[in-house]
Motif scaffolding. Structure first.
Motif, short mmCIF file in Angstrom:
data_model
loop_
_atom_site.label_atom_id
_atom_site.label_comp_id
_atom_site.label_asym_id
_atom_site.label_seq_id
_atom_site.Cartn_x
_atom_site.Cartn_y
_atom_site.Cartn_z
N ARG A 1 0.82 -1.21 0.00
CA ARG A 1 0.00 0.00 0.00
C ARG A 1 0.86 1.26 0.00
O ARG A 1 0.46 2.30 -0.53
CB ARG A 1 -0.92 0.01 1.22
N LYS A 2 2.02 1.18 0.64
CA LYS A 2 2.92 2.33 0.67
C LYS A 2 3.75 2.43 -0.60
O LYS A 2 4.50 3.39 -0.77
CB LYS A 2 3.86 2.20 1.88
N GLY A 3 3.64 1.43 -1.48
CA GLY A 3 4.46 1.44 -2.68
C GLY A 3 5.93 1.21 -2.38
O GLY A 3 6.81 1.65 -3.12
N ASP B 1 -1.43 13.76 7.78
CA ASP B 1 -1.00 12.94 8.91
C ASP B 1 -2.00 11.86 9.28
O ASP B 1 -1.69 10.96 10.06
CB ASP B 1 -0.73 13.84 10.12
N THR B 2 -3.20 11.92 8.69
CA THR B 2 -4.19 10.88 8.93
C THR B 2 -3.85 9.61 8.16
O THR B 2 -4.27 8.51 8.53
CB THR B 2 -5.60 11.38 8.55
N GLY B 3 -3.06 9.73 7.09
CA GLY B 3 -2.64 8.55 6.36
C GLY B 3 -2.80 8.68 4.86
O GLY B 3 -3.38 9.66 4.37
N PRO B 4 -2.28 7.71 4.11
CA PRO B 4 -2.27 7.79 2.64
C PRO B 4 -3.64 7.99 2.00
O PRO B 4 -3.74 8.61 0.94
CB PRO B 4 -1.67 6.43 2.22
N ASP B 5 -4.69 7.49 2.62
CA ASP B 5 -6.02 7.67 2.05
C ASP B 5 -6.44 9.12 2.00
O ASP B 5 -7.40 9.47 1.29
CB ASP B 5 -7.06 6.87 2.85
N ALA C 1 2.95 21.03 -0.26
CA ALA C 1 2.69 20.17 -1.42
C ALA C 1 3.87 19.24 -1.66
O ALA C 1 3.71 18.05 -1.99
CB ALA C 1 2.41 21.02 -2.65
N GLY C 2 5.09 19.76 -1.47
CA GLY C 2 6.27 18.93 -1.60
C GLY C 2 6.40 17.89 -0.50
O GLY C 2 6.84 16.76 -0.74
N TYR C 3 6.00 18.26 0.69
CA TYR C 3 6.02 17.34 1.83
C TYR C 3 5.10 16.15 1.55
O TYR C 3 5.48 14.98 1.75
CB TYR C 3 5.56 18.11 3.07
N THR C 4 3.89 16.42 1.07
CA THR C 4 2.96 15.34 0.76
C THR C 4 3.50 14.47 -0.37
O THR C 4 3.37 13.24 -0.34
CB THR C 4 1.58 15.90 0.39
N ALA C 5 4.12 15.12 -1.36
CA ALA C 5 4.72 14.34 -2.45
C ALA C 5 5.81 13.41 -1.92
O ALA C 5 5.93 12.26 -2.35
CB ALA C 5 5.29 15.28 -3.51
N ALA C 6 6.59 13.90 -0.97
CA ALA C 6 7.64 13.07 -0.37
C ALA C 6 7.03 11.89 0.38
O ALA C 6 7.54 10.76 0.31
CB ALA C 6 8.51 13.91 0.56
N ARG C 7 5.93 12.13 1.09
CA ARG C 7 5.26 11.04 1.79
C ARG C 7 4.81 9.96 0.80
O ARG C 7 4.80 8.77 1.11
CB ARG C 7 4.04 11.56 2.54
N ARG C 8 4.43 10.40 -0.40
CA ARG C 8 4.01 9.45 -1.43
C ARG C 8 5.19 8.72 -2.05
O ARG C 8 5.02 7.75 -2.77
CB ARG C 8 3.29 10.21 -2.56
N GLY C 9 6.39 9.22 -1.83
CA GLY C 9 7.56 8.64 -2.47
C GLY C 9 7.85 9.25 -3.82
O GLY C 9 8.65 8.70 -4.59
#
Length: 417
Positions: free
Chosen positions: A26-28, A225-229, A267-275
């Motif tokens: 799920r995290k890729g 911070d709630t998670g990938p969803d 926006a960059g922070y969230t992109a980093a969380r996505r990998g």
């Protein structure tokens, strides 16, 4: 046991391994990346996922949960009796009074003169200053918030003129924003969400670009911070607000330019969380350009956005991308001493420590967390990443490292003295 009951993964290695594989995919995340984070081989991860090995001890389960960014340990173990939120710290002694102020309804027609907006702004500025300068920043703002919340609500209720009402809404939005800093990582997620949403509503009512930007900045973090969803929701509200602010930037004040820069980095922070490495660094680069348009001495009172913070942001991007070497390289380039806010400086030290841990330098990680504690004890006490590193090193086989980690664990309340 019922035939359709959830099997105990500690009794059935395959169940634990299946959960581990599902969460990893799920995290890729590849097996090689997960193995690297755990200090294990690809074959070890593969054997664990396929049930060829007995589930590991609780310390390794905890490390796996951290590497996979599992918020609740039961998601990995499948055991509802092991309900541990890995990112929630202890409840602050002032939490009850802040909660009561948020939950209090101003019903009926109040008597007496309305609080003056200018006075509320001055009190709010003092509260932000206390947050940035005090090592016990949660305690300081927790003492100020109850009266601030009630008075700001009252100012909105008693406002007569439309301009006065909008100004009061802008102050109320920022009071709720300050509340989010107090409530973060505390055991009342529903209260945090209530405050975040109220802040956004008040900001929209104010029609104040800066208030809207600040409320969006915090709401996007709550989603992420709630998670990938919830990453898509974080991206959506961030982009919508940037679309609203961008036409205003040529003539904007430093505060509005700063909040646009802070949102760009988010926006960059969230992109980093996505990998997403390319987008993460692209947004960081754009945000850096926006910071360079601000005076060198400027420091945004809410988001910390400034020229001084961009080095710390680079460390965060590298850490979220799980690049240990790049995290350490960025940490060496970032100057923590130029960050004027004690809690933000402490958080930067925590991010540096995460980088050292990723790069398999646990001694440097513990030493850096000690610096975070010196800067702002209440920041490290409530930070899940810092707590995880400390607990991991408390189990170290290296005596000196175990001793230093244990001493730090006592200071942050993880172990009894």
């Amino acid at each position: 046991m019922s035939s359709d009951a959830t099997p105990d993964p500690y009794a059935n290695p395959l169940v634990f391994g299946q959960r581990m594989q599902i969460l990893r995919e799920r995290k890729g995340m590849t097996r090689a990346v997960l193995g690297g984070l755990l200090g294990k081989s690809v074959d070890w991860v593969k054997d664990m996922e396929r049930g060829r090995m007995q589930p590991p001890g609780i310390d390794m389960v905890y490390r796996i949960a951290q590497a996979l960014r599992v918020r609740d340990l039961s998601d990995l173990t499948g055991r509802p009796d092991v309900h541990v939120d890995l990112f929630i710290g202890p409840g602050h002694p002032r939490l009850a009074s802040v909660r009561a102020a948020v939950d209090t309804l101003q019903i009926g027609i109040p008597t007496g003169p309305p609080p003056r907006t200018a006075h509320l702004k001055a009190r709010l500025a003092s509260a932000w200053a206390a947050r940035h300068s005090a090592p016990d920043h949660r305690d300081r703002i927790g003492a100020l918030l109850p009266d601030l919340i009630c008075d700001a609500q009252l100012a909105v209720q008693l406002a007569v003129q439309p301009t006065e009402w909008r100004a009061a809404q802008a102050v109320l939005a920022e009071v709720y924003s300050l509340s989010q800093f107090f409530l973060s990582y505390q055991p009342d997620s529903s209260l945090l969400w209530r405050v975040a949403e109220r802040s956004m509503v008040a900001a929209q009512q104010s029609a104040n670009p800066h208030s809207i930007g600040v409320s969006t900045w915090l709401l996007a973090q709550a989603h992420r911070d709630t998670g990938p969803d919830h990453y898509d929701a974080a991206d959506q509200i961030t982009q919508q607000t940037l679309d609203y602010l961008t036409p205003l930037l040529p003539d904007a004040s430093d505060d509005v330019l700063a909040i646009a820069g802070a949102l760009t980095f988010e926006a960059g922070y969230t992109a980093a969380r996505r990998g997403d490495t390319a987008d993460a660094w692209r947004y960081w680069d754009v945000a850096k350009g926006m910071a360079e348009r601000l005076p060198a001495s400027y420091y945004h009172p809410v988001t910390s956005f400034s020229q001084a913070i961009m080095g710390a942001h680079a460390v965060t991007v590298a850490v979220e991308l799980h690049s240990g070497h790049e995290s350490v390289r960025q940490a060496a380039r970032a100057d923590a001493d130029i960050i004027p806010s004690r809690p933000r400086r402490a958080r930067h030290r925590i991010e540096q420590a995460r980088g050292y841990q990723l790069d398999r330098q646990p001694e440097a990680a513990i030493a850096t967390l000690a610096q975070a504690h010196a800067a702002a004890p209440e920041t490290i006490r409530y930070n899940g990443y810092a707590r995880a590193i400390i607990l991991e090193e408390v189990e170290s086989k290296v005596a000196d490292r175990r001793r230093r980690a244990s001493e730090l664990a006592v200071k942050v309340g993880l172990l009894a003295a």
